[in-house]
Design an enzyme around this catalytic site. Structure first.
Site, PDB file in Angstrom:
ATOM      1  N   SER A 157      17.405  23.224 -53.101  1.00 24.38           N
ATOM      2  CA  SER A 157      16.315  22.288 -53.366  1.00 24.38           C
ATOM      3  C   SER A 157      16.765  20.861 -53.091  1.00 24.38           C
ATOM      4  O   SER A 157      15.996  20.046 -52.570  1.00 24.38           O
ATOM      5  CB  SER A 157      15.848  22.411 -54.814  1.00 24.38           C
ATOM      6  N   LYS A 183      19.174  14.849 -61.052  1.00 19.23           N
ATOM      7  CA  LYS A 183      19.293  13.654 -60.212  1.00 19.23           C
ATOM      8  C   LYS A 183      18.080  13.519 -59.289  1.00 19.23           C
ATOM      9  O   LYS A 183      17.722  14.493 -58.617  1.00 19.23           O
ATOM     10  CB  LYS A 183      20.579  13.759 -59.370  1.00 19.23           C
ATOM     11  N   ARG A 236      23.874  32.519 -52.780  1.00 22.08           N
ATOM     12  CA  ARG A 236      23.616  32.205 -51.371  1.00 22.08           C
ATOM     13  C   ARG A 236      24.823  32.538 -50.513  1.00 22.08           C
ATOM     14  O   ARG A 236      24.694  33.075 -49.425  1.00 22.08           O
ATOM     15  CB  ARG A 236      23.321  30.710 -51.226  1.00 22.08           C
ATOM     16  N   HIS A 291      14.534  30.954 -53.455  1.00 23.32           N
ATOM     17  CA  HIS A 291      14.208  31.348 -54.832  1.00 23.32           C
ATOM     18  C   HIS A 291      13.201  32.504 -54.818  1.00 23.32           C
ATOM     19  O   HIS A 291      13.363  33.484 -55.558  1.00 23.32           O
ATOM     20  CB  HIS A 291      13.563  30.179 -55.597  1.00 23.32           C
TER      21      HIS A 291
HETATM   22  P1  ADP Z   1      19.183  24.541 -56.251  1.00 24.07           P
HETATM   23  O1  ADP Z   1      18.865  23.083 -56.527  1.00 24.07           O
HETATM   24  O2  ADP Z   1      20.603  24.751 -55.824  1.00 24.07           O
HETATM   25  O3  ADP Z   1      18.202  25.213 -55.382  1.00 24.07           O
HETATM   26  P2  ADP Z   1      18.305  25.713 -58.799  1.00 24.07           P
HETATM   27  O4  ADP Z   1      18.812  25.202 -60.096  1.00 24.07           O
HETATM   28  O5  ADP Z   1      16.882  25.469 -58.504  1.00 24.07           O
HETATM   29  O6  ADP Z   1      19.254  25.184 -57.669  1.00 24.07           O
HETATM   30  O7  ADP Z   1      18.631  27.257 -58.664  1.00 24.07           O
HETATM   31  C1  ADP Z   1      18.231  28.244 -59.563  1.00 24.07           C
HETATM   32  C2  ADP Z   1      18.854  29.556 -59.170  1.00 24.07           C
HETATM   33  O8  ADP Z   1      18.402  29.935 -57.881  1.00 24.07           O
HETATM   34  C3  ADP Z   1      20.378  29.560 -59.073  1.00 24.07           C
HETATM   35  O9  ADP Z   1      20.844  30.820 -59.464  1.00 24.07           O
HETATM   36  C4  ADP Z   1      20.643  29.346 -57.620  1.00 24.07           C
HETATM   37  O10 ADP Z   1      21.903  29.887 -57.239  1.00 24.07           O
HETATM   38  C5  ADP Z   1      19.516  30.160 -57.036  1.00 24.07           C
HETATM   39  N1  ADP Z   1      19.171  29.732 -55.691  1.00 24.07           N
HETATM   40  C6  ADP Z   1      18.895  28.501 -55.259  1.00 24.07           C
HETATM   41  N2  ADP Z   1      18.615  28.502 -53.936  1.00 24.07           N
HETATM   42  C7  ADP Z   1      18.736  29.779 -53.528  1.00 24.07           C
HETATM   43  C8  ADP Z   1      18.625  30.429 -52.277  1.00 24.07           C
HETATM   44  N3  ADP Z   1      18.343  29.766 -51.142  1.00 24.07           N
HETATM   45  N4  ADP Z   1      18.830  31.749 -52.236  1.00 24.07           N
HETATM   46  C9  ADP Z   1      19.151  32.404 -53.372  1.00 24.07           C
HETATM   47  N5  ADP Z   1      19.296  31.864 -54.558  1.00 24.07           N
HETATM   48  C10 ADP Z   1      19.087  30.563 -54.659  1.00 24.07           C
END
Ligand code: ADP
Length: 167
Positions: A131, A45, A94, A21
């Site tokens: 996450s 969840k 990703r 992120h």
């Molecule tokens: P996650 O639980 O999959 O990490 P989030 O809802 O927190 O998902 O993700 C928010 C945004 O950040 C989404 O656009 C997701 O694709 C992106 N994201 C999540 N992890 C990464 C990563 N490792 N690299 C790039 N973008 C990410």
């Protein structure tokens, strides 16, 4: 003529924020004047941190990046985007597996609200970081310290310990 200011929102659950992120935030702030990291308050969840805790963690980590704000929001992302007068929604990519879902989401958001989505690809080393995976691996004792910031790692360990001490 002065260029229009571009404001983006980056919605997600960020439970917790990962290096992936942060990588996307760091890359995309070069494209926008203002980036609002928007923590969804809708239930997920097995959440580990409250939306307020997530906002505080992200705010601390991004405090020195000019133009980045952090908030939480309820309900539809596109309604929140309209309320904030955001020009675009930012999403991180990703891998190819993300594309099918993100494509559908972006098309739906454009169809219902006319808002564009901008995608920024993460660094190769974070292409597999989610996450959910971080929470699962860490709760089983795996070492995720190179996938999340140090401060988050500490908080994650404390939280997992208090969860296992008070089941
Ligand atoms: P996650 O639980 O999959 O990490 P989030 O809802 O927190 O998902 O993700 C928010 C945004 O950040 C989404 O656009 C997701 O694709 C992106 N994201 C999540 N992890 C990464 C990563 N490792 N690299 C790039 N973008 C990410």
């Amino acid at each position: 003529m002065r260029k229009k200011m571009i404001r983006a929102i980056f919605p997600g659950s960020f439970d917790p924020i990962t290096n992936g992120h942060l990588d996307v935030i760091g890359r995309s702030i070069k494209l926008f004047d203002e980036l609002i990291v928007a923590v969804g308050r809708s239930p997920i969840k097995n959440p580990l941190f409250t939306p307020q805790e997530r906002v505080e963690m992200i705010a601390e980590l991004t405090a020195d990046i000019p133009g980045v704000l952090v908030e939480s929001f309820d309900g539809l992302t596109v309604e929140y985007a309209a309320k904030k007068k955001a020009d675009v929604i930012l999403r991180g990519l990703r891998s190819l597996t993300d594309v099918a879902y993100e494509f559908q989401l972006a098309m739906t958001n454009r169809a219902v609200a006319g808002i564009e989505t901008v995608f920024v690809m993460t660094s190769e080393q974070y292409g597999f970081t989610t996450s959910t995976m971080i929470r699962e691996v860490a709760s089983l004792g795996g070492d995720v310290s190179n996938l999340i910031p140090k401060a988050i790692y500490k908080k994650l360990q404390q939280r997992l310990k208090s969860v296992s001490d008070n089941p």
